[in-house]
Design an enzyme around this catalytic site. Structure first.
Site, PDB file in Angstrom:
ATOM      1  N   MET A 220       0.819  -1.207   0.000  1.00  0.00           N
ATOM      2  CA  MET A 220       0.000   0.000   0.000  1.00  0.00           C
ATOM      3  C   MET A 220       0.853   1.258   0.000  1.00  0.00           C
ATOM      4  SD  MET A 220      -3.156  -0.172  -0.248  1.00  0.00           S
ATOM      5  CE  MET A 220      -3.592   1.465   0.316  1.00  0.00           C
ATOM      6  N   ARG A 221       2.120   1.095   0.409  1.00  0.00           N
ATOM      7  CA  ARG A 221       2.940   2.293   0.554  1.00  0.00           C
ATOM      8  C   ARG A 221       3.040   3.062  -0.754  1.00  0.00           C
ATOM      9  NH1 ARG A 221       6.668  -0.462   3.913  1.00  0.00           N
ATOM     10  NH2 ARG A 221       6.303   0.128   6.066  1.00  0.00           N
ATOM     11  N   GLY A 222       3.067   2.330  -1.836  1.00  0.00           N
ATOM     12  CA  GLY A 222       3.200   2.969  -3.135  1.00  0.00           C
ATOM     13  C   GLY A 222       2.056   3.930  -3.395  1.00  0.00           C
TER      14      GLY A 222
END
Lengths: 557, 348
Positions: free
Chosen positions: B286-288
């Site tokens: 999800m960091r992207g």
């Protein structure tokens, strides 16, 4: 254009003495009388500068300044010591045996040079003899002048020469054209870093100052190209078609043979000056494209020696089970509490009160780095198709390797020799480059390949890492150890080389990449006491999994 | 780049003037990434890949030097804001305010954990048997920049620790009988050369942005760099003056961006675009998407845009995603190309 190397070395020293800060420093490679001579000249040329020597095993406190634990314990109060990097400020820092300098120390020196409070002139005394042994790249990069003394045998010390000296700042910056010339030359030689042309510019100005000129002249540019750009060359001009602006770069033959003519554009003359300063051996290597970027040494090996050479510091623990007590760290942990602990005692006691919680043990690399050495049969018989599989497997293992911080090396053998395509590395970038350049075809010098792998394995083991050999071959040999063709001799030599691997105790696996498993490869595996993996139809993925499974227990991927 | 090391007049020990940020030739992506990280702390660090001598540290230093001096509680070793007086482990209750330069901390390669997080103050312990905390580099970097050269050579546990602190904005020390907590909010800038070994993917993923810096290939750029360095060296103060106006522009851009950022939201359709782009390139985790969203907003704010649009998202997509792509070892295609290709396919 050929210059007496010693005279050039002396010139470099004098430039450095004239503008130590502007040139960052000087790297003197190779020990011997020539170096003593140069250091002597340097001392004479810089009478008003403080010279500091960096002790080989300097600790952080001495380097950066801090509390002197030993003195503090004796004195009963905190004794501060100033850091060597600070003491050297405005002067010269000599680094003896720079090739053995630890990376962390090199990093701190580099930082002090870059830092805000001005630095010092750096003199790297590099005693390395092989291309792998050299001063840390981070520091070499920051010294403008690189002088190789290994081939210099001084007979008559040339006289330093009495020059008119202008202060460096009296020399005007070079003109736009001159800057362009230096930039073009740097690019033509494959020098990527921007520090090099900047240093070259300063070297040209220092050279002008040395000769009492207020303006940079052509010969100043030549000297700068020789002393700053040439030692950094990574390729010959012809390899880079887009580098020069309008004119095409001269081919090395022309450059070496042709006398400079006044009709030549200045870029070419400066380039020529640089080329003339590159030793013939290096020139040949550059021409063959052998050095690539890793012209000796390179990240992988550097990182490895760092891991081995650098203990990881101390951590709390009991000195048992092989763990060694870290005395200084223990004392350091105990010292702060002395006043408190004395107070807690009913009657004061002599000496340092050490509690169990103060004990520190030394921590080294917990698991030695594992290095998987792939020796790939790239001969015609091993078939080009297999080569692609082998390349894939190496990349696959490398991808796993960087998660666990282990390394991979690659040797290919074909024709009549073996070549190390990839020294032990963790870098996917370099691996990919090496693999892309792996050619196929020719005879099978199996014995040579086995020997090369064994030698690399032994040197890896000697450095404290754990080697693991993987041979990808069909086991057939048709080139003997001495390079002569002949099946019988080749086979005998291969078995001799295989037994040598067994007696060296190197763990290995032989992957039979023949379309159909053959007894040759099996025999070979037996001779080297290795596991035998027939993989007729393997693709990269199965190959990589099989190698992984065959790996000795306790060794991470 | 060498700019920072280029000396000034003679051998005086006075501090070297830093190279003006706006005078740095080229390197637009790195400059943009740094500006985004400077106005949006939640980005969580910039990773700069590049060879030696490409101006990585010069740009970071220059940006720190560009920032206007910041007000701190006088005598506070933790750089407390004036209104935060007395809230750090130091009793910084002098009541006075001072302006200090925005800190730029260069983390040395072999730095020990003690030096980084802080440790027992040996001197005070020795002198008076007092248990006091000596703040480390993290405290020093608070409200400024923490630059780590060759981060790929740093020990993993230190990298982990730094990323943790960078993300949480707080340094928590529990060791040697000390229990200290202090603010440590900084722009983390890591640099490394992929030739020298890579950063583990799980660490890489935690950097918000990553940029690739190459040595300039244009001759004119190279010559211009040499000219500017020579000019700066000859007359550092004059050179700084010459670029003052340009630097002020950047400064105004930062100030405007900071103000604007609070009011900007990312509209639904841009979020949707971002999500489909992440899916198309197989960016792990999800960091992207989060970073992509924050970076688009910050980039729009820096440009003074009224709203966040797809183009803002697309222009930061490479730096927000390229280090998160799962590597396919058999595919030679670089991450940047893969992202560009996906953008081409999705949005034409």
């Amino acid at each position: 254009m050929a210059m007496d190397p010693l005279a050039d070395a002396l010139l470099a020293v004098r430039l450095f003495a004239l503008a130590p800060r502007q040139l960052g420093g000087i790297t003197l490679r190779g020990a011997g009388p020539a170096r003593d001579l140069l250091l002597d000249a340097m001392g004479k040329a810089m009478p008003d500068r403080a010279f500091r020597r960096l002790p080989a095993n300097i600790d952080d406190e001495r380097l950066m300044g801090g509390i002197d634990i030993a003195a503090s314990l004796t004195a009963g109060e905190s004794v501060r010591q100033s850091g060597l990097l600070r003491e050297a400020r405005g002067g010269v820092l000599l680094v003896p045996m720079a090739e053995r300098l630890r990376d962390d120390v090199a990093g701190k020196i580099a930082q002090a040079i870059d830092g805000d409070d001005g630095g010092f002139g750096l003199v790297l005394l590099d005693d390395g003899t092989t291309p792998d042994e050299r001063a840390p790249d981070s520091l070499r990069e920051r010294t403008a002048l690189h002088v190789d003394l290994s081939t210099i045998r001084p007979l008559d010390p040339p006289s330093p020469g009495e020059d008119v000296l202008l202060p460096f700042t009296e020399v005007r910056p070079a003109s736009r054209d001159q800057l362009e010339t230096l930039a073009v030359t740097a690019m033509a030689l494959g020098v990527d870093t921007m520090r090099a042309p900047l240093f070259a510019h300063n070297a040209a100005r220092a050279h002008a100052a040395l000769h009492g000129r207020g303006k940079v002249a052509d010969e100043d540019l030549h000297a700068a190209a020789r002393l700053v750009l040439a030692p950094r060359a990574t390729r010959l001009p012809e390899a880079e078609p887009e580098a020069p602006p309008a004119q095409e770069a001269p081919s090395p033959d022309e450059a070496a043979g042709e006398q400079q003519t006044s009709g030549q554009p200045p870029e070419d003359m400066v380039l020529e000056a640089a080329l003339a300063a590159i030793p013939p051996g290096v020139l040949a290597m550059l021409a063959s494209g052998k050095t690539r970027r890793s012209a000796g040494g390179g990240g992988g090996r550097k990182a490895q020696s760092k891991l081995r050479g650098k203990p990881l510091g101390a951590r709390p623990g009991m000195p048992r089970g092989g763990a060694r007590l870290a005395l200084v760290d223990t004392l350091r942990a105990a010292v702060p509490w002395q006043a408190l602990r004395q107070r807690e005692l009913s009657e004061p006691r002599e000496g340092v009160l050490v509690r169990k919680s103060d004990l520190r043990v030394r921590r080294f690399e917990e698991r030695s780095t594992s290095v998987t050495i792939f020796a790939v049969d790239a001969s015609g018989s091993a078939a080009m198709a297999r080569l692609a599989e082998a390349k894939g497997a190496v990349e696959m293992l490398l991808a796993q390797a960087y998660v666990t911080r282990s390394e991979v090396a690659l040797i290919a053998f074909r024709g009549n020799g073996a070549e190390m395509l990839l020294p032990p590395t963790r870098s996917l970038t370099r691996a990919r480059r090496a693999l892309a350049g792996l050619p196929g075809g020719g005879g099978t010098p199996l014995a040579t390949g086995l020997t090369a792998a064994r030698q690399l394995g032994e040197s890896v083991a000697a450095k404290g890492s754990t080697p693991f050999l993987v041979f990808l071959t069909d086991g057939s040999a048709n080139v003997a150890a001495d390079g002569s063709p002949g099946r019988a001799q080749a086979k005998a030599d291969a078995h001799k080389a295989a037994s040598a691997i067994a007696s060296a105790g190197l763990p290995a696996v032989v992957v039979d990449i023949a379309p159909r498993p053959r007894p040759e490869a099996r025999d070979l595996a037996a001779a080297m006491a290795a596991r035998y993996l027939p993989l007729p139809m393997a693709d990269a993925r199965t190959l990589s999994a099989a190698v992984d499974a065959a790996r000795p227990k306790g060794m991470a991927a | 780049m060498a700019l920072a090391l280029m000396p000034l007049l003679g051998h005086t020990a006075r501090p070297m003037a830093r190279f003006p940020f706006s005078a740095i030739v080229g390197q637009d992506e790195m400059k943009r990434a740094l500006l985004i990280a400077a106005i949006e702390p939640a980005i969580g660090g910039v990773m700069v890949f590049g060879d030696r001598g490409t101006g990585k540290s010069t740009a970071a230093r220059a940006l720190a030097a560009l920032m206007p001096p910041m007000p701190v509680a006088e005598g506070c070793r933790y750089h407390c804001l004036p209104e935060q007086q007395g809230t750090c482990p130091d009793p910084c209750t002098s009541g006075r305010t001072r302006k200090v330069p925005v800190p730029f901390v260069d983390l040395p390669l072999g730095a020990t954990e003690d030096r980084v997080v802080g440790a027992l103050d040996l001197e005070r312990a020795l002198r008076s048997g007092e248990k006091a905390f000596e703040p480390g580099l993290l405290a020093k970097a608070h409200r400024g920049f923490l630059y780590i050269d060759e981060i790929n050579l740093l020990e993993d546990h230190l990298v982990d620790l730094l990323l943790d602190v960078a993300a949480s904005g707080e340094n928590l020390v529990e060791r040697e009988g000390l229990s200290v907590r202090h603010r440590a909010r900084f722009v983390l800038i890591g640099s490394g050369n992929p030739e020298e070994g890579e950063l583990r993917p799980q660490l890489l993923d935690r950097f918000g942005l990553s940029v690739e810096v190459r040595t300039p290939v244009e001759l004119d750029d190279r010559v211009e760099i040499m000219r500017r360095c020579a000019a700066q060296e000859a007359d550092p103060d004059g050179f700084t003056q010459d670029w003052h106006e340009e630097d002020q522009k950047v400064l105004r851009q930062i100030a405007r961006g900071q103000k604007k950022l609070a009011s900007l939201t990312v509209p639904e359709e841009v979020l949707r675009d971002a999500a489909s782009l992440c899916r198309a390139v197989n960016a792990d985790g999800m960091r992207g998407e989060l970073t992509l969203m924050r970076a688009s907003r910050a980039s729009a704010a820096l440009q003074g845009a009224k709203s966040v649009q797809r183009k803002h998202m697309l222009e930061v997509a490479p730096m927000a995603l390229r280090h998160r792509l799962r590597r396919d070892v058999l595919d030679e295609t670089g991450s940047t190309v893969r992202i560009e290709r996906a953008i081409e396919e999705l949005f034409g």
